[in-house]
Structure formats: structure tokens, C-alpha cells
Design a protein around this motif. Sequence first.
Motif, short mmCIF file in Angstrom:
data_model
loop_
_atom_site.label_atom_id
_atom_site.label_comp_id
_atom_site.label_asym_id
_atom_site.label_seq_id
_atom_site.Cartn_x
_atom_site.Cartn_y
_atom_site.Cartn_z
N ALA A 231 0.81 -1.22 0.00
CA ALA A 231 0.00 0.00 0.00
C ALA A 231 0.85 1.27 0.00
N ASN A 232 2.05 1.22 0.58
CA ASN A 232 2.78 2.45 0.85
C ASN A 232 4.14 2.58 0.17
N TYR A 233 4.83 1.47 -0.07
CA TYR A 233 6.19 1.54 -0.58
C TYR A 233 6.33 1.07 -2.02
N ALA A 234 5.68 -0.03 -2.36
CA ALA A 234 5.76 -0.52 -3.73
C ALA A 234 5.34 0.54 -4.76
N PRO A 235 4.26 1.31 -4.52
CA PRO A 235 3.87 2.32 -5.51
C PRO A 235 4.90 3.43 -5.70
N LEU A 236 5.84 3.59 -4.77
CA LEU A 236 6.84 4.65 -4.85
C LEU A 236 8.13 4.18 -5.52
N GLY A 237 8.15 2.93 -5.98
CA GLY A 237 9.36 2.41 -6.62
C GLY A 237 10.35 1.84 -5.64
N ALA A 238 9.87 1.28 -4.53
CA ALA A 238 10.75 0.69 -3.52
C ALA A 238 11.06 -0.76 -3.87
N ILE A 239 12.26 -1.19 -3.50
CA ILE A 239 12.65 -2.58 -3.68
C ILE A 239 13.22 -3.10 -2.36
N ASN A 240 13.04 -4.39 -2.11
CA ASN A 240 13.43 -5.01 -0.85
C ASN A 240 14.67 -5.87 -1.05
N TYR A 241 15.80 -5.43 -0.49
CA TYR A 241 17.04 -6.19 -0.55
C TYR A 241 17.43 -6.65 0.86
N GLY A 242 16.50 -7.29 1.54
CA GLY A 242 16.77 -7.84 2.86
C GLY A 242 17.02 -9.33 2.78
N ILE A 243 17.97 -9.82 3.57
CA ILE A 243 18.25 -11.26 3.65
C ILE A 243 18.35 -11.66 5.11
N GLY A 244 17.51 -12.61 5.50
CA GLY A 244 17.50 -13.07 6.88
C GLY A 244 18.84 -13.63 7.31
N GLY A 245 19.26 -13.26 8.52
CA GLY A 245 20.50 -13.75 9.09
C GLY A 245 21.72 -12.93 8.77
N ASP A 246 21.60 -11.96 7.88
CA ASP A 246 22.77 -11.17 7.51
C ASP A 246 23.26 -10.31 8.68
N ARG A 247 24.56 -10.27 8.82
CA ARG A 247 25.22 -9.35 9.75
C ARG A 247 25.84 -8.20 8.93
N THR A 248 26.43 -7.26 9.63
CA THR A 248 27.00 -6.10 8.94
C THR A 248 28.00 -6.52 7.87
N GLU A 249 28.85 -7.48 8.18
CA GLU A 249 29.89 -7.87 7.24
C GLU A 249 29.32 -8.44 5.95
N HIS A 250 28.16 -9.09 6.05
CA HIS A 250 27.53 -9.65 4.84
C HIS A 250 26.91 -8.56 3.99
N VAL A 251 26.31 -7.56 4.62
CA VAL A 251 25.73 -6.46 3.86
C VAL A 251 26.83 -5.62 3.22
N ILE A 252 27.94 -5.44 3.91
CA ILE A 252 29.08 -4.75 3.31
C ILE A 252 29.51 -5.47 2.04
N TRP A 253 29.62 -6.78 2.11
CA TRP A 253 30.03 -7.56 0.93
C TRP A 253 29.03 -7.41 -0.20
N ARG A 254 27.75 -7.41 0.12
CA ARG A 254 26.74 -7.28 -0.93
C ARG A 254 26.83 -5.92 -1.61
N ILE A 255 27.09 -4.87 -0.83
CA ILE A 255 27.27 -3.54 -1.42
C ILE A 255 28.50 -3.53 -2.32
N ASP A 256 29.57 -4.16 -1.84
CA ASP A 256 30.84 -4.18 -2.58
C ASP A 256 30.75 -5.00 -3.86
N ASN A 257 29.77 -5.88 -3.96
CA ASN A 257 29.74 -6.86 -5.05
C ASN A 257 28.48 -6.79 -5.90
N GLY A 258 28.05 -5.57 -6.19
CA GLY A 258 27.16 -5.37 -7.33
C GLY A 258 25.69 -5.15 -7.10
#
Length: 242
Positions: free
Chosen positions: A77-104
Motif C-alpha cells: 500500500a505504501n512503498y511498492a507504488p513509490l518504486g521501492a525494492i526489498n534487498y533484505g536477507i535473513g541472518g545477515d550481519r553487517t559484514e555480509h551487507v558490506i560484501w553485498r554492497i561491494d559486489n554489485g
Amino acid sequence: MKFLLAFQVLFVFGIWIVPSLTQKPWDSVARTEQWWIERHQQFIASSANLGSDIKIVFLGSSLVEYWGTQGKPVWDANYAPLGAINYGIGGDRTEHVIWRIDNGELDGLTPKLVVLYVGSNNVPVNSNNDEIVRGVNTVVDRLHAKLPNTNILLVATFPRADQSDVPGTLRRIRDIDQKLEALVGGDAQRKGNFIDLFWFLAPSSLDRIYEHLYVADKLHLNLDGYTMWHREMNSTFHRLIQ
């Protein structure tokens, strides 16, 4: 020989992996699970295919991912219509999100806003609060380096009651959140912003959580919890996407 093997860098699924013994929350580290690697590749494909249609990125761990399940009615109702995308992954810690940012995952994007929720999964793993703070702050650094014109909204770590020492866990989270607010809140150079919803989810006594906003695991929010998140973030969110 065993000592050398313990510190050896492994190559798994075409990705360099540093053994967990040496990992710090500010490192760039991939997870080895095949499903995780496939999810990462799906995010890269989404960014490549959708490109400029992506206006807002929600990035982080399972509390982000579950906007697609428990929070889906609010998201649709609130985010999809604004062009939002969900890049969440269960269990990720900071180091994993850093790697995801670094890798494309964010390559080629020019979103107005990244909503970031990360660090909660470091709390049971890393005993040093300052190291967790450094890890989250490193995520913000990497985001700004990748997306220099994008606003960043860091959502403070939510209370969790899935650990045996609930008061101790909640006190640690408050310490982490307060330090992060000082680093990220109002950081004009990195376009950093901070929102703290902790007190909507736990009382000042710091001895419990408001369980009516959580699912049975006392870690993840239910629909009422996601409704609260949206309601209390709404004014800041819309200011940052103007």
C-alpha cells in the motif's frame, strides 16, 4: 599445520571467504549458503533490469526481508507504488551487507533513499558493542561511497527478547543505538539520517518487549509491528524522498 589451515582463505562457489574466526563486523564477508548466493545474484539482476525505476532501497537483514511477508500489506500500500525494492536477507550481519554492497547489488542505481536496518544479528555474535557500531558505520560509509547522492536512513536496532538475558540484551542495544545516532544522525556529509523506534517496542524498564507487536520468536515483527514502523517513520521517510 592446523594453525595455518585455521587461517587459510577458502574459495567457495567462486567467492573468497574469510574464516569466521577472523571476521570482524566491518569486514566484507560473503556467506557460503547456496541459497544466499542465489539471492544475491537475484538482487544484482533486479538492479540491472529495473535500474532507474528503483527509487527507494530497503537494505539489511530479516526485519527488512519480512516487509515481504508479515509487513506485505503495508509494503504494497505504501512503498511498492513509490518504486521501492526489498534487498533484505535473513541472518545477515553487517559484514555480509558490506560484501553485498561491494559486489554489485546497488551498481547502476540512483535511488533517492536507502532505508537501512542492520546490526541486530551481530548482537548475539559480537560481544563488543563498539565493534558492532563500527560495523554498522562501515555499512553507511560503503553506501555513501556507492551512492553519493542518495539519502541514507539508518533505523535503530529493535528490541529483541530471543536471548536468555533479555535486560542485558536490551541495554546493549540501547548503547549501540545511542552511539550510532551520534555518528549517523544529521551527518550531512554522508547524507545520513537516523530514526529510533526502540521505545515503541519496549518499555523504559528495559526488562521486556511489547510482545503484541512481535511474532512468536520475539525477534521479528508482526503486521501490527510493521504498521507501527511505517507510521512512525512516515514523515521522515517522505521528507527524504522529496
